[in-house]
Design an enzyme around this catalytic site. Structure first.
Site, PDB file in Angstrom:
ATOM      1  N   SER A   1     -17.382   0.669 -54.374  1.00  0.00           N
ATOM      2  CA  SER A   1     -16.050   0.129 -54.647  1.00  0.00           C
ATOM      3  C   SER A   1     -14.982   1.187 -54.910  1.00  0.00           C
ATOM      4  CB  SER A   1     -16.106  -0.832 -55.841  1.00  0.00           C
ATOM      5  OG  SER A   1     -16.379  -0.145 -57.036  1.00  0.00           O
TER       6      SER A   1
ATOM      7  N   LYS B   1     -12.732   1.335 -62.262  1.00  0.00           N
ATOM      8  CA  LYS B   1     -11.639   1.012 -61.337  1.00  0.00           C
ATOM      9  C   LYS B   1     -10.463   1.943 -61.615  1.00  0.00           C
ATOM     10  CE  LYS B   1     -13.933  -2.596 -59.816  1.00  0.00           C
ATOM     11  NZ  LYS B   1     -14.602  -2.539 -58.492  1.00  0.00           N
TER      12      LYS B   1
END
Length: 253
Positions: free
Chosen positions: A66, A137
């Protein structure tokens, strides 16, 4: 009297006695003590590393794609837990590790307490994948920001300013899911760099919490890639958000 033979006898006797003494000193008792001392030293080292990991610098194993290309599967990053400890706040562009309970996950998965303890210890040392509640993230919007995707040229904008996201995986669009959100104060809007492979704030818009992450849930900032040695480096900083103005009063840019 043969004095030379007598000296030889004494020499042999001394050698035999010395070997016997050495055997007693290095016998089973000393071996047990050596192992015990090694075990205690090993335990102290593990305890020190766990304390360091808990309060200062935690290894974190990257389990998914990711955050490519910035972070790759198998990277072990070092998370700076002091980065936001003394009043500093996460900034746009920071790569952060956070506890997604209540934002990305509404229910914490149940697990066996013993298994959970062992896994938690291994994860804290960077030897196992992180807990299912931990995520890594990039911060795209902070409290008050208006984050929109996408503008007429297909770019993400923050407070009306287009952001050139050079860190996004080559070939990925900034987002295939359109959104327009004003980030509540005290929260963050976060996205993965590999947008087509990342489950992030966009995927939780319709859920309780609205996809944003409370600042107090941030564990720390990813500052270094510590393993493998071939990728040893700092996590690259980005100047992509330098031209973004502060949010206007009321949080609308």
């Amino acid at each position: 009297m043969d004095t030379e033979a007598q000296h030889t006898e004494r020499d042999r006797s001394s050698e035999t006695e010395e070997r016997s003494r050495s055997a007693r000193i290095s016998g089973p008792g000393r071996s047990r003590w050596s192992w015990r001392r090694t075990g205690v030293l090993g335990g102290v080292c593990v305890l020190f590393l766990l304390l360091l990991s808990h309060f200062v610098l935690q290894p974190f194993l990257i389990p998914s794609r990711s955050m490519e290309p910035t972070l790759q599967v198998g990277d072990r990053i070092l998370v700076n837990k002091l980065a936001y400890r003394f009043g500093d706040q996460p900034r746009r562009g920071d790569v952060v590790v956070f506890d997604g309970t209540g934002s990305f996950l509404q229910e914490v998965p149940e697990e066996n307490p013993v298994t959970g303890l062992l896994h938690g210890t291994a994860a804290a040392l960077g030897l196992a994948e992180p807990a299912e509640t931990d995520f890594v993230k990039r911060v795209v919007g902070v409290g008050g920001d208006r984050v929109v995707c996408c503008d007429a040229n297909g770019r993400l904008t923050v407070n009306g300013t287009p952001v050139e996201e050079w860190y996004v995986q080559l070939g990925d669009a900034p987002s295939k899911v359109p959104f327009d959100i004003v980030v509540p104060q005290g929260t963050l809007w976060v996205m993965g760099d590999h947008r087509s492979q990342s489950s992030d704030s966009r995927d939780h818009l319709g859920q309780p919490g609205g996809g944003v992450v409370p600042v107090e849930q941030v564990i720390g900032r990813a500052d270094w890639i510590g393993w493998p040695f071939g990728r040893w480096s700092g996590v690259p900083e980005t100047g992509a958000f330098e031209g973004v103005p502060a949010p206007a009063a009321g949080g609308h840019g």
